[in-house]
Write a protein that holds these residues in place. Sequence first.
Motif, PDB file in Angstrom:
ATOM      1  N   ALA A 131       0.836  -1.202   0.000  1.00 48.51           N
ATOM      2  CA  ALA A 131       0.000   0.000   0.000  1.00 48.51           C
ATOM      3  C   ALA A 131       0.871   1.252   0.000  1.00 48.51           C
ATOM      4  N   GLN A 186      -2.670   5.402   0.837  1.00 49.10           N
ATOM      5  CA  GLN A 186      -3.598   4.306   1.104  1.00 49.10           C
ATOM      6  C   GLN A 186      -3.544   3.904   2.584  1.00 49.10           C
ATOM      7  N   GLN A 187      -2.334   3.877   3.138  1.00 43.78           N
ATOM      8  CA  GLN A 187      -2.190   3.542   4.547  1.00 43.78           C
ATOM      9  C   GLN A 187      -2.884   4.575   5.435  1.00 43.78           C
ATOM     10  N   THR A 190      -6.633   4.112   5.301  1.00 50.11           N
ATOM     11  CA  THR A 190      -7.033   2.956   6.109  1.00 50.11           C
ATOM     12  C   THR A 190      -7.056   3.314   7.588  1.00 50.11           C
ATOM     13  N   ALA A 195     -10.067   5.470   8.304  1.00 51.32           N
ATOM     14  CA  ALA A 195     -11.288   4.655   8.291  1.00 51.32           C
ATOM     15  C   ALA A 195     -11.409   3.805   9.556  1.00 51.32           C
ATOM     16  N   ASN A 196     -10.278   3.424  10.147  1.00 52.06           N
ATOM     17  CA  ASN A 196     -10.280   2.553  11.327  1.00 52.06           C
ATOM     18  C   ASN A 196     -10.384   3.305  12.654  1.00 52.06           C
TER      19      ASN A 196
END
Length: 132
Positions: free
Chosen positions: A2, A6-7, A10, A13-14
Motif C-alpha cells: 500500500a 492508502q495507509q 485505512t 477509516a479505522n
Amino acid sequence: MATPDQQLATMIANIPEKTGKSLQDWIDIINGSGLTKHGEIMSLLKNDHGVSHGFANLLVAKSKETGEEVDLVAEQYSGGKAGLRSIHDMIVLYANALGGDVEVAPKKSSVSLRRAKQFALITLQRPRPGLT
C-alpha cells in the motif's frame, strides 16, 4: 504494498473501530482541551483516553489541519535560509533524474526522497558551535 496515502486512508477509516470515537469526536476533544502543543495533546490522548501512539499522532495532525494548502518547501527556505533553496532544487533535480519512481515528499522541516523506502533526507540544521 500500500502507498502512504492508502495507509493513511485505512488508518482514518479505522479510527472509530480502534478508538471508540469518530475523527470529529476526537477533534472536538482536542479543541476543547485548550492544549496547543503536539506533545501535550499526545499525552492527553494516550494517558487520559488510552489511544495508541500511532492513532494519537494521526489525531493531533488532523486536528491541526486548516484545509489551507501550505508550500512546505517554501516555508523551509524562507527568510535567512532563502539562499539555500538552490541547493535543495539541485538535489531534487538529481534525485528525479534517477528514475520516475522517485518520490519527493516534503515534510514540515525536511524533504524525504524515497522509492520503496527513504534513501535520502534533505534537512536544514543549525551549525554546531565551533564549526564553520
